[in-house]
Design an enzyme around this catalytic site. Structure first.
Site, PDB file in Angstrom:
ATOM      1  N   ASP A  30      -7.029 -12.907  12.454  1.00  0.00           N
ATOM      2  CA  ASP A  30      -6.723 -11.694  11.714  1.00  0.00           C
ATOM      3  C   ASP A  30      -7.723 -10.615  12.103  1.00  0.00           C
ATOM      4  O   ASP A  30      -8.891 -10.921  12.386  1.00  0.00           O
ATOM      5  CB  ASP A  30      -6.788 -11.935  10.197  1.00  0.00           C
ATOM      6  CG  ASP A  30      -6.009 -10.905   9.407  1.00  0.00           C
ATOM      7  OD1 ASP A  30      -6.431  -9.733   9.396  1.00  0.00           O
ATOM      8  OD2 ASP A  30      -4.982 -11.258   8.803  1.00  0.00           O
ATOM      9  N   LYS A  35     -11.856 -10.298   5.436  1.00  0.00           N
ATOM     10  CA  LYS A  35     -11.003 -11.397   4.991  1.00  0.00           C
ATOM     11  C   LYS A  35     -11.352 -12.684   5.731  1.00  0.00           C
ATOM     12  O   LYS A  35     -11.411 -13.764   5.142  1.00  0.00           O
ATOM     13  CB  LYS A  35      -9.531 -11.045   5.221  1.00  0.00           C
ATOM     14  CG  LYS A  35      -8.573 -12.110   4.723  1.00  0.00           C
ATOM     15  CD  LYS A  35      -7.149 -11.864   5.200  1.00  0.00           C
ATOM     16  CE  LYS A  35      -6.500 -10.715   4.468  1.00  0.00           C
ATOM     17  NZ  LYS A  35      -5.043 -10.617   4.813  1.00  0.00           N
ATOM     18  N   LEU A 153       9.421 -19.935   2.547  1.00  0.00           N
ATOM     19  CA  LEU A 153       8.431 -20.314   1.545  1.00  0.00           C
ATOM     20  C   LEU A 153       8.583 -19.451   0.302  1.00  0.00           C
ATOM     21  O   LEU A 153       8.622 -18.225   0.393  1.00  0.00           O
ATOM     22  CB  LEU A 153       7.013 -20.146   2.102  1.00  0.00           C
ATOM     23  CG  LEU A 153       6.699 -20.873   3.413  1.00  0.00           C
ATOM     24  CD1 LEU A 153       5.332 -20.443   3.935  1.00  0.00           C
ATOM     25  CD2 LEU A 153       6.746 -22.379   3.216  1.00  0.00           C
ATOM     26  N   ASN A 208      18.443 -14.690   2.214  1.00  0.00           N
ATOM     27  CA  ASN A 208      17.867 -13.913   1.121  1.00  0.00           C
ATOM     28  C   ASN A 208      18.879 -12.966   0.500  1.00  0.00           C
ATOM     29  O   ASN A 208      18.884 -12.749  -0.718  1.00  0.00           O
ATOM     30  CB  ASN A 208      16.642 -13.143   1.610  1.00  0.00           C
ATOM     31  CG  ASN A 208      15.403 -14.026   1.708  1.00  0.00           C
ATOM     32  OD1 ASN A 208      15.417 -15.179   1.268  1.00  0.00           O
ATOM     33  ND2 ASN A 208      14.338 -13.509   2.277  1.00  0.00           N
ATOM     34  N   CYS A 260      10.037 -10.265  -0.415  1.00  0.00           N
ATOM     35  CA  CYS A 260      11.143 -10.665   0.471  1.00  0.00           C
ATOM     36  C   CYS A 260      12.485 -10.049   0.098  1.00  0.00           C
ATOM     37  O   CYS A 260      13.071  -9.308   0.898  1.00  0.00           O
ATOM     38  CB  CYS A 260      11.268 -12.187   0.484  1.00  0.00           C
ATOM     39  SG  CYS A 260       9.905 -13.018   1.328  1.00  0.00           S
ATOM     40  N   LYS A 319       6.949 -12.932 -10.294  1.00  0.00           N
ATOM     41  CA  LYS A 319       7.351 -14.271 -10.728  1.00  0.00           C
ATOM     42  C   LYS A 319       6.094 -15.030 -11.105  1.00  0.00           C
ATOM     43  O   LYS A 319       4.985 -14.589 -10.796  1.00  0.00           O
ATOM     44  CB  LYS A 319       8.123 -14.998  -9.619  1.00  0.00           C
ATOM     45  CG  LYS A 319       7.296 -15.266  -8.372  1.00  0.00           C
ATOM     46  CD  LYS A 319       8.083 -15.972  -7.280  1.00  0.00           C
ATOM     47  CE  LYS A 319       8.434 -17.393  -7.653  1.00  0.00           C
ATOM     48  NZ  LYS A 319       9.033 -18.148  -6.520  1.00  0.00           N
TER      49      LYS A 319
END
Length: 439
Positions: A30, A35, A153, A208, A260, A319
């Site tokens: 990355d 991070k 996922l 999706n 998503c 969620k």
């Protein structure tokens, strides 16, 4: 197998750590140095159950490394997974600049031929365009082959899904890539579906979009139930017993959110438009979802004045089991409540820091029951366990006026009646107890 995963966001981290757990030699790359430093110490930047423990385990076993040095990351990899972000532009099209930049960096640092595997969600034809782009930039004698390997996922259960998924989709016309990926994933014992690259790219969007369609469909049914006196939960149960329909994603509520569904449905509308196809059904799905996110506030304004009222907003993430607030219904709800003059007291077990950066005008409370204290109304937005396990009688005890607007249909109508609270939910009749009192 030597694997490099490019990008340490949600998909990249779960994929890299999962492959390291299988025993592969994995480097996660990355460009965010801060991070990477945290990840090297086993500190992950997102909330995902089980991921931090698995990361620490793989670091100790030395099957997992983190780096921001591209020359180290790409020097010896057999497989390079692209898991960088592909956010949407304001018009709904996919922003491919991050994945293009990643490919340019890979091309500049490859010392051996490699297989490039695209995990990022990209429009149909992108893998072919990325390969053509890289070929122009590769050193003499270095070759790359691309494959599409979309991720499925679910945030909040990503670690479980990696090891126990329904299927693995791989798009490639190259037999060597096919054999390498088959060997890579073989220990998982998950069915692998091989297809061409363009079909693999489309499978992600189509999956999706279909799930989003089911959600918007049952939410439209819930709105009709609300007006006709039918109960949407009984309707959904009766529908779901038909094996052709199934019960999953027939849970009425306040719409979908996250990284998503909103992005992929918008992108698929644009993909269709690029080939001169008007995807009217999916446009309607998106419109229904946008309206559904505000239905709780509409309910509230029909039965009370919000100006100056203390409102408990329970749940902020899109969620449970994630700190992700991207496209979360809580955002639209909070903005409407603030615009109406309400004093909004918000609680979420994981997402409050993220929401503070977006909506600093909310009052952030460190416990659900504390947010309910002396409130005039409560909005249940995210079905975290600690929220849905609060007995309804506690609402009656804590709130100034026990008036609940439940966006997830957490409680039964019988419970609401027994508890003596005013209770409004999605696609079911409202409960206004005759014994309701205001303290």
């Amino acid at each position: 197998m030597r694997v490099t995963v490019v990008g340490t966001g949600y998909v990249g981290l779960v994929t890299g750590v999962g492959l390291a757990k299988l025993g592969h030699d994995v480097i996660c790359m990355d460009i965010d140095h801060k991070k990477i430093t945290a990840l090297q110490q086993g500190k992950i930047p997102i909330y995902e159950p089980g991921l931090q423990e698995l990361t620490i385990e793989c670091l100790k076993r030395e099957t997992l490394q983190f780096t921001s040095d591209p020359s180290y990351a790409y020097r010896y990899a057999n497989l390079i997974f692209l898991a960088v972000g592909t956010p949407q532009h304001p018009d709904g099209t996919t922003n491919l600049s991050y994945i293009e930049n990643a490919c340019d960096t890979i091309a500049a640092h490859l010392t051996e031929s490699a297989f490039i595997i695209t995990k990022s969600t990209v429009p149909v034809g992108t893998n072919e365009r990325l390969r053509a782009r890289m070929v122009k930039r590769l050193p003499m004698g270095i070759e790359v082959e691309f494959a599409s390997n979309p991720e499925f996922l679910r945030e909040g259960s990503g670690v479980h899904d990696f090891f126990h998924g329904d299927r693995i989709v791989i798009g490639t016309e190259n037999e060597k890539v096919r054999l390498q990926l088959q060997e890579l994933y073989e220990p998982l014992e998950i069915p692998i579906f091989f297809t061409d690259i363009r079909s693999s790219e489309m499978i992600k969007y189509a999956s999706n979009a279909f799930l989003a369609t089911k959600i918007s469909f049952i939410n439209e049914i819930s709105n009709i139930c609300q007006k006709t006196g039918a109960d949407v939960e009984a309707v959904a149960h009766g529908m779901g017993m038909d094996m052709r329909i199934g019960s999953q994603f027939l849970k009425a509520g306040i719409g979908y959110g996250g990284s998503c569904f909103p992005k992929d449905t918008n992108a698929l509308v644009q993909i269709a438009g690029d080939v001169e196809h008007d995807f009217r059904l999916l446009k309607a799905v998106i419109e229904v979802n946008n309206q559904q996110q505000e239905v709780l506030v509409d309910m509230a304004e029909n039965v009370m004045t919000l100006t100056g009222k203390k409102v408990a907003l329970l749940g902020l993430s899109f969620k449970p089991n994630t700190d992700d607030i991207r496209e979360a219904p809580s955002i639209a709800i909070a903005k409407r409540l603030l615009a109406a003059g309400a004093i909004v007291r918000a609680y979420d077990p994981q997402a409050m820091d993220n929401m503070k950066r977006l909506l600093p005008d909310l009052l952030y409370i460190n416990a659900a029951e504390a947010a309910l204290q002396d409130a005039d109304a409560a909005f249940i937005v995210t079905e975290w366990k600690e929220i849905i396990h609060i007995p309804l009688k506690r609402y009656a005890e804590l709130m100034k006026t026990p008036r609940i607007f439940d966006g997830r249909n957490v409680y039964s109508l019988h419970e609401a009646l027994e508890a003596g609270v005013e209770y409004y939910s999605i696609g079911r009749k409202g409960i206004k107890s005759e014994t309701l009192t205001t303290r």
